[in-house]
Motif scaffolding. Sequence first.
Motif, PDB file in Angstrom:
ATOM      1  N   ILE A  56       6.486  82.422  -6.064  1.00  0.00           N
ATOM      2  CA  ILE A  56       5.578  82.494  -4.911  1.00  0.00           C
ATOM      3  C   ILE A  56       6.253  81.898  -3.679  1.00  0.00           C
ATOM      4  O   ILE A  56       6.188  82.448  -2.577  1.00  0.00           O
ATOM      5  CB  ILE A  56       4.252  81.763  -5.208  1.00  0.00           C
ATOM      6  N   GLY A  57       6.940  80.774  -3.859  1.00  0.00           N
ATOM      7  CA  GLY A  57       7.646  80.147  -2.739  1.00  0.00           C
ATOM      8  C   GLY A  57       8.712  81.040  -2.146  1.00  0.00           C
ATOM      9  O   GLY A  57       8.806  81.177  -0.917  1.00  0.00           O
ATOM     10  N   VAL A  58       9.501  81.689  -2.988  1.00  0.00           N
ATOM     11  CA  VAL A  58      10.597  82.549  -2.525  1.00  0.00           C
ATOM     12  C   VAL A  58      10.071  83.737  -1.744  1.00  0.00           C
ATOM     13  O   VAL A  58      10.629  84.128  -0.717  1.00  0.00           O
ATOM     14  CB  VAL A  58      11.453  83.010  -3.728  1.00  0.00           C
ATOM     15  N   VAL A  59       8.975  84.330  -2.217  1.00  0.00           N
ATOM     16  CA  VAL A  59       8.410  85.508  -1.545  1.00  0.00           C
ATOM     17  C   VAL A  59       7.962  85.176  -0.114  1.00  0.00           C
ATOM     18  O   VAL A  59       8.060  86.018   0.786  1.00  0.00           O
ATOM     19  CB  VAL A  59       7.228  86.078  -2.348  1.00  0.00           C
ATOM     20  N   LEU A  60       7.509  83.952   0.108  1.00  0.00           N
ATOM     21  CA  LEU A  60       6.936  83.576   1.401  1.00  0.00           C
ATOM     22  C   LEU A  60       7.974  83.147   2.433  1.00  0.00           C
ATOM     23  O   LEU A  60       7.617  82.903   3.585  1.00  0.00           O
ATOM     24  CB  LEU A  60       5.935  82.426   1.224  1.00  0.00           C
ATOM     25  N   VAL A  61       9.236  83.064   2.076  1.00  0.00           N
ATOM     26  CA  VAL A  61      10.245  82.452   2.948  1.00  0.00           C
ATOM     27  C   VAL A  61      10.421  83.180   4.279  1.00  0.00           C
ATOM     28  O   VAL A  61      10.364  82.573   5.351  1.00  0.00           O
ATOM     29  CB  VAL A  61      11.603  82.332   2.228  1.00  0.00           C
ATOM     30  N   SER A  62      10.659  84.485   4.245  1.00  0.00           N
ATOM     31  CA  SER A  62      11.058  85.191   5.469  1.00  0.00           C
ATOM     32  C   SER A  62       9.897  85.886   6.163  1.00  0.00           C
ATOM     33  O   SER A  62       8.877  86.214   5.555  1.00  0.00           O
ATOM     34  CB  SER A  62      12.154  86.223   5.154  1.00  0.00           C
ATOM     35  N   VAL A  99      19.298  84.187   0.792  1.00  0.00           N
ATOM     36  CA  VAL A  99      20.056  83.156   0.071  1.00  0.00           C
ATOM     37  C   VAL A  99      19.162  82.444  -0.944  1.00  0.00           C
ATOM     38  O   VAL A  99      19.554  82.248  -2.103  1.00  0.00           O
ATOM     39  CB  VAL A  99      20.686  82.147   1.052  1.00  0.00           C
ATOM     40  N   LEU A 100      17.938  82.057  -0.537  1.00  0.00           N
ATOM     41  CA  LEU A 100      17.034  81.384  -1.462  1.00  0.00           C
ATOM     42  C   LEU A 100      16.631  82.307  -2.607  1.00  0.00           C
ATOM     43  O   LEU A 100      16.515  81.872  -3.762  1.00  0.00           O
ATOM     44  CB  LEU A 100      15.789  80.888  -0.724  1.00  0.00           C
ATOM     45  N   PHE A 101      16.436  83.588  -2.301  1.00  0.00           N
ATOM     46  CA  PHE A 101      16.108  84.537  -3.365  1.00  0.00           C
ATOM     47  C   PHE A 101      17.279  84.683  -4.332  1.00  0.00           C
ATOM     48  O   PHE A 101      17.088  84.825  -5.543  1.00  0.00           O
ATOM     49  CB  PHE A 101      15.748  85.902  -2.774  1.00  0.00           C
ATOM     50  N   SER A 274       7.873  94.249   4.727  1.00  0.00           N
ATOM     51  CA  SER A 274       8.612  95.046   3.752  1.00  0.00           C
ATOM     52  C   SER A 274       9.584  94.232   2.908  1.00  0.00           C
ATOM     53  O   SER A 274       9.684  94.414   1.691  1.00  0.00           O
ATOM     54  CB  SER A 274       9.377  96.157   4.482  1.00  0.00           C
ATOM     55  N   GLU A 275      10.341  93.337   3.564  1.00  0.00           N
ATOM     56  CA  GLU A 275      11.339  92.555   2.834  1.00  0.00           C
ATOM     57  C   GLU A 275      10.672  91.666   1.789  1.00  0.00           C
ATOM     58  O   GLU A 275      11.156  91.545   0.656  1.00  0.00           O
ATOM     59  CB  GLU A 275      12.165  91.701   3.800  1.00  0.00           C
ATOM     60  N   ASN A 276       9.553  91.054   2.154  1.00  0.00           N
ATOM     61  CA  ASN A 276       8.827  90.196   1.203  1.00  0.00           C
ATOM     62  C   ASN A 276       8.286  91.015   0.042  1.00  0.00           C
ATOM     63  O   ASN A 276       8.333  90.586  -1.116  1.00  0.00           O
ATOM     64  CB  ASN A 276       7.663  89.491   1.912  1.00  0.00           C
ATOM     65  N   ILE A 277       7.780  92.212   0.355  1.00  0.00           N
ATOM     66  CA  ILE A 277       7.242  93.087  -0.688  1.00  0.00           C
ATOM     67  C   ILE A 277       8.353  93.528  -1.633  1.00  0.00           C
ATOM     68  O   ILE A 277       8.173  93.583  -2.854  1.00  0.00           O
ATOM     69  CB  ILE A 277       6.539  94.301  -0.054  1.00  0.00           C
ATOM     70  N   ALA A 278       9.537  93.839  -1.066  1.00  0.00           N
ATOM     71  CA  ALA A 278      10.676  94.239  -1.899  1.00  0.00           C
ATOM     72  C   ALA A 278      11.081  93.108  -2.840  1.00  0.00           C
ATOM     73  O   ALA A 278      11.359  93.332  -4.027  1.00  0.00           O
ATOM     74  CB  ALA A 278      11.855  94.645  -1.015  1.00  0.00           C
ATOM     75  N   ILE A 279      11.120  91.890  -2.326  1.00  0.00           N
ATOM     76  CA  ILE A 279      11.487  90.741  -3.158  1.00  0.00           C
ATOM     77  C   ILE A 279      10.438  90.510  -4.250  1.00  0.00           C
ATOM     78  O   ILE A 279      10.784  90.252  -5.413  1.00  0.00           O
ATOM     79  CB  ILE A 279      11.662  89.486  -2.278  1.00  0.00           C
TER      80      ILE A 279
END
Length: 318
Positions: A56-62, A99-101, A274-279
Motif C-alpha cells: 500500500i505504501g509503495v503504490v501511494l508514492v508517486s 526506485v522504491l517499487f 496510471s503509474e500507480n495503477i500499473a504498479i
Amino acid sequence: IIFLLFMAGLGVKFENIKRYTYSSSILALLGGLASFALGFLVGMLFFNNVIAALAIGVVLVSTSDGTMFLFLMKSGEFNTKIGRMMIAITIADDIVGIVLFSFFSIFIKSQTFAINIAFTLLLTSIGLYFIMFTLGSRIMNNILNFVSRFMDENVLFTIPVAFAFFLAYVTDNLGLSIAAGAFLTGMSIANSRYSESVIGPKVTIVGQGFLIPLFYATIGATLVFMNLNILLILAILAAAVFGKVIGIGIMSRFFGISGEKRRLVGIMMIPRGSENIAIAQIIMILGVISLQVYTSIMVAMIVTILITPILLKFFYKK
C-alpha cells in the motif's frame, strides 16, 4: 504496463528540472516517504501484515504526471516559476516511486531484506539511472539519428519500443521490475529531436488508442466490489492526501514558497493515476494483495483525481 511507463518516461526531460534539481529532489523524496509511511501505517492497522503494508505504501508514492499537468494548465500556473518547479518535483517524484517499487520488488522475490541486497539494489538503481541519463541517452540518440536515414517513421518508432521491452526484461531479471526498464527507456530518448515529433505521437496512438484502454478494461474486469471495506478506502485516501500535503506542501516553506503557493503545491501533488495503477497491477499479479485490497486501492486512486479540483476551489483562491 510497459507502454504506459515508457510514455511516462518520455515526459522526463532533464533540462526541465536541472534548475530545481536540489529543491525538487528533496521535496519529491519527502513527499514520497511521507506517502509511503502513511500507507504503510494504514496497512499495518488494517492487516497487521508487513508485506501488505509495504504494498500500500509503495503504490501511494508517486503523483500522476498527466493529471497534475492538466490541473496546472487549468489554473494558469503551467508556465510560471511555481509551475516549472512542480513539474520538476513530479519528475523527481516518478524516479523516487520507481526506485522504491524496485526495492519492494526485490524484497518480495527474495522474501528477505538483507542489508547487502538492499545496498546492491541501491547501487544498481543509481548506476542504471546515471547510465541511461548520460551514456544511454547518447547511444539512443545516435541510433535514432542513424536509422532516420531510412526515412521511415515506423523504424524510428519500432526501435525505441523494442528497446523498452528489452530493458524491461533486463531490469526484471536484475530485480528492479519491468516498470523500471520501460521508464528508463523513455527517459533516455526524451531529449531526442524525434521524441515529440515521431516517437511520442506514435506511442500515444498505439498506447492510448488500444493497449492502455485494454489495460484499464482488464482492471475493471478484475475489480471486486462485494464486501469492500469503506474504512480501508477512506484510510488509503487520507494517506494519499496527507502524504503529499505534509511531505511537499508544508515542507515547501523551507524552499521559499509562500503560504498560498504552498497550498497549491500540496493539493496539486495529490492525484494518483496510471503509474500507480500499473504498479498496483504488478503487485496484485505477484500475489501480494487480495482482489478486495486491490479494488480498495483503485477506488482511492480514482477519488484522489476527483477531489483535487474541489480542494483547489476551496483552498486556492486564484
